[in-house]
Design an enzyme around this catalytic site. Structure first.
Site, PDB file in Angstrom:
ATOM      1  N   GLY A  51       0.837  -1.191   0.000  1.00  0.00           N
ATOM      2  CA  GLY A  51       0.000   0.000   0.000  1.00  0.00           C
ATOM      3  C   GLY A  51       0.867   1.234   0.000  1.00  0.00           C
ATOM      4  N   CYS A  77       5.378  -6.067   1.290  1.00  0.00           N
ATOM      5  CA  CYS A  77       5.763  -4.654   1.186  1.00  0.00           C
ATOM      6  C   CYS A  77       5.229  -3.871   2.393  1.00  0.00           C
ATOM      7  CB  CYS A  77       5.284  -4.083  -0.154  1.00  0.00           C
ATOM      8  SG  CYS A  77       6.049  -2.505  -0.540  1.00  0.00           S
ATOM      9  N   TYR A  78       4.305  -2.931   2.183  1.00  0.00           N
ATOM     10  CA  TYR A  78       3.748  -2.208   3.333  1.00  0.00           C
ATOM     11  C   TYR A  78       3.166  -3.196   4.347  1.00  0.00           C
ATOM     12  CZ  TYR A  78       0.597   0.787   6.035  1.00  0.00           C
ATOM     13  OH  TYR A  78      -0.060   1.416   7.044  1.00  0.00           O
ATOM     14  N   HIS A 164       7.561  -7.578  -4.064  1.00  0.00           N
ATOM     15  CA  HIS A 164       6.228  -7.968  -4.545  1.00  0.00           C
ATOM     16  C   HIS A 164       6.295  -9.324  -5.255  1.00  0.00           C
ATOM     17  CE1 HIS A 164       3.892  -4.343  -3.691  1.00  0.00           C
ATOM     18  NE2 HIS A 164       5.027  -3.690  -3.891  1.00  0.00           N
ATOM     19  N   GLU A 166       3.869 -10.992  -6.382  1.00  0.00           N
ATOM     20  CA  GLU A 166       2.735 -11.183  -7.282  1.00  0.00           C
ATOM     21  C   GLU A 166       2.978 -10.655  -8.696  1.00  0.00           C
ATOM     22  OE1 GLU A 166       3.034  -9.182  -4.768  1.00  0.00           O
ATOM     23  OE2 GLU A 166       1.986  -7.271  -5.013  1.00  0.00           O
ATOM     24  N   GLY A 219     -21.939  -5.945 -27.150  1.00  0.00           N
ATOM     25  CA  GLY A 219     -21.275  -6.883 -28.049  1.00  0.00           C
ATOM     26  C   GLY A 219     -19.843  -7.129 -27.627  1.00  0.00           C
ATOM     27  N   GLY A 220     -19.340  -6.319 -26.706  1.00  0.00           N
ATOM     28  CA  GLY A 220     -17.997  -6.524 -26.193  1.00  0.00           C
ATOM     29  C   GLY A 220     -17.970  -7.753 -25.290  1.00  0.00           C
ATOM     30  N   ASP A 222     -16.840  -8.180 -22.213  1.00  0.00           N
ATOM     31  CA  ASP A 222     -17.199  -8.012 -20.804  1.00  0.00           C
ATOM     32  C   ASP A 222     -18.703  -7.932 -20.598  1.00  0.00           C
ATOM     33  OD1 ASP A 222     -14.516  -7.680 -20.947  1.00  0.00           O
ATOM     34  OD2 ASP A 222     -14.530  -5.539 -20.496  1.00  0.00           O
ATOM     35  N   SER A 223     -19.356  -7.079 -21.403  1.00  0.00           N
ATOM     36  CA  SER A 223     -20.798  -6.927 -21.178  1.00  0.00           C
ATOM     37  C   SER A 223     -21.527  -8.200 -21.587  1.00  0.00           C
ATOM     38  CB  SER A 223     -21.345  -5.698 -21.904  1.00  0.00           C
ATOM     39  OG  SER A 223     -21.322  -5.870 -23.299  1.00  0.00           O
ATOM     40  N   LYS A 362      -9.122  -9.716 -17.828  1.00  0.00           N
ATOM     41  CA  LYS A 362      -9.723  -9.997 -19.135  1.00  0.00           C
ATOM     42  C   LYS A 362      -9.605 -11.480 -19.533  1.00  0.00           C
ATOM     43  CE  LYS A 362     -11.358  -7.756 -22.826  1.00  0.00           C
ATOM     44  NZ  LYS A 362     -12.262  -6.604 -22.704  1.00  0.00           N
TER      45      LYS A 362
END
Ligand code: XMP
Length: 506
Positions: A51, A77-78, A164, A166, A219-220, A222-223, A362
């Protein structure tokens, strides 16, 4: 299940994602989640994320009772500084700040570094550091300038790493997380994205209860995934609305509508192209265009929403990178481009927000889409901006300009598919430039517009590289565009990466 407590690092969901990749479910919660909640959720271990805070100044502190749960704990980290602070070590603002890649000396005897090799490269980004390890802890990694780069107390199973694990810049980071999750916390790895789908459907069903929800479909990817997922939870109490603003790709509006209705969704299509063109008349400034489209979109959407009786929820296909981008909008970094969505609507209409994909990246959404049996052609589609072709017409948006650009874009996409490179490209687009150049066709002098082609590779749209497309793909695209679209006489290719350029031209 592993709980990640969020102290504000932009990487916190990445930690959860890496753990999910190990087949272990992981959730991110606010840093002050009460210890009783952590226990109630059945966590097998807790991670303190990084953070921007500083333990030496204003400290974000977790519920101290977290330390008494007896659960294995990893501070990153933090998060490691918080751990050191709670265990009465010393944390100080150091003169030397470490940013970027560092080489660590590690203690390979530590269960946290089991199976890791040296040199151990790791990504660091910190000003403060632990200058005195707390009692009971052993130092298990250091760098030239940082004596305590990682520490452990095997008895309480508490670990801290200043780097980090990750991020991909820490190549053995996944091993470190795996050691913590499996070896130290003993968590079984049998979770899958299929479980995510089941849990999401259940949660959404509970959230919406006997109410009903509206969602915008474009049409994307995600939606579409958000709508199909929500449809499984809500059936006909989900009202998908498709606003055709006239700024989509060639034939896209029908394709999207046919696909979604084929999946059993009762999609309401609203033909609003005329209204959008009217509103866009005379506007050339990119941000004004975006605002105009955003506002008109919300208005059209809102009108439709008011027609639905008993509406309680708005569902959005927000992904994790969107969450980060909008966080940075609130933070110190400037808004690079205002992204258009139906923000503003939930408060105005007193709707609750449902975001079933907000923890996913994604590529995870695409995998969820496969599980939901969504057509791979839809899932493999390049991203497309909400304001559509309007931000690729660097001038006033007119129906004529849209038609010309739709043709150019369709030719480019077709040639990318024909050349077998569509799936190697993250996003490809054509842009209509507001300049005219001289050409010659037959014996005639021409004076027409320029189309720029752009193709990039990217992981999440935040950074991107231009693609060295095969010469024949570029050549066929350019020839076809100039031959078949009378207003266009020249085609150029964009060779800039992001940064310094953005992906879209406006
Ligand atoms: P930029 O141009 O900012 O684009 O490098 C990064 C990614 O975001 C898409 N993009 C948008 N998507 N509304 C959207 O929904 C927008 O206003 C918008 N602007 C850019 C862009 O296509 C790329 O994938």
């Amino acid at each position: 299940m592993i709980i990640v407590l969020d102290f504000g690092s932009q990487y916190n969901l990445l930690i959860a994602r890496r753990i999910r990749e190990l087949g272990v479910y992981s959730e991110v919660h606010p840093y002050n989640l009460p210890a009783s909640e952590i226990a109630a959720r059945g966590a097998t271990a807790v991670i303190f994320s990084g953070g921007p805070g500083s333990v030496t100044h204003i400290a974000l502190q977790p519920d101290p009772a977290v330390m008494d749960l007896g659960l294995p704990l990893l501070g990153i980290c933090y998060g490691m500084q918080v751990l050191a602070h709670l265990r009465k070590g010393r944390v100080e603002g150091s003169k030397i700040r470490e940013y970027g890649k560092q080489i660590l000396r590690i203690d390979r005897e530590s269960p946290l570094f089991s199976g890791c090799t040296e040199p151990f490269q790791a990504w660091m980004s910190h000003g403060d550091s632990v200058t005195k390890r707390p009692d009971g802890f052993r130092v298990i990694a250091s760098t030239a300038g940082l004596p305590v780069a990682a520490m452990e107390d095997r008895e309480t199973r508490q670990f801290g790493v200043q780097f980090h694990p990750e991020v991909t810049h820490t190549p053995q980071g996944s091993r470190v997380l795996e050691n913590f999750v499996r070896r130290i916390a003993g968590t079984k790895g049998d979770w899958s994205l299929g479980d995510f789908v089941k849990a999401s459907v259940k949660r959404l069903g509970e959230q919406v209860g006997s109410g009903s929800a509206i969602c915008g479909v474009s049409g994307g990817v995600d939606s579409t995934v958000a709508a199909v997922l929500s449809h499984q939870a809500l059936g006909d109490r989900l009202y998908p609305v498709f606003v055709d603003h006239g700024l989509l790709r060639k034939n896209e509006a029908e394709e999207v509508f046919n696909f979604l209705t084929g999946m059993g969704l009762k999609v309401k299509k609203i033909e609003a192209a005329g209204r959008f063109f009217e509103k866009l008349r005379g506007i050339t400034d990119p941000e004004s265009k975006r605002r105009c489209i955003g506002e008109t979109f919300i208005r059209v959407f809102e009108e439709e929403a008011r027609r639905i009786p008993g509406l309680t929820h708005l569902i959005q296909g927000t992904l994790y990178p969107d969450v980060i981008e909008s966080q940075s909008v609130k933070g110190p970094s400037a808004t690079i481009k205002s992204h258009h969505n139906v923000g503003g609507l939930p408060e105005k209409m007193d709707l609750k927000l449902g975001e079933p994909l907000r923890e996913l990246f994604k590529d995870e959404v695409r995998k969820v889409g496969h599980l939901l049996k969504i057509d791979p052609l839809i899932l493999g589609r390049h991203p497309f901006p909400g304001p559509g072709l309007a931000v690729r017409i660097l001038d006033e948006v007119t129906p004529e300009a849209v038609t010309a650009l739709q043709e150019a874009d369709a030719i480019f996409i077709e040639e990318l598919r024909r050349g077998g490179v569509y799936d190697d490209v993250w996003q490809a687009l054509a842009v209509l430039l507001p300049i005219r150049t001289v050409g010659v066709m037959g014996d005639e002098r021409t004076y027409g517009q320029v189309v720029a082609l752009r193709a990039v590779t990217s992981l999440d749209g935040m950074t991107a590289d231009w693609v060295d497309l095969p010469r024949d793909v570029l050549e066929r695209t350019a020839t076809r565009i100039v031959n078949s679209i009378p207003s266009i006489t020249r085609v150029v290719y964009d060779l800039t990466s992001k940064p310094p350029a953005t992906i879209e031209w406006e």
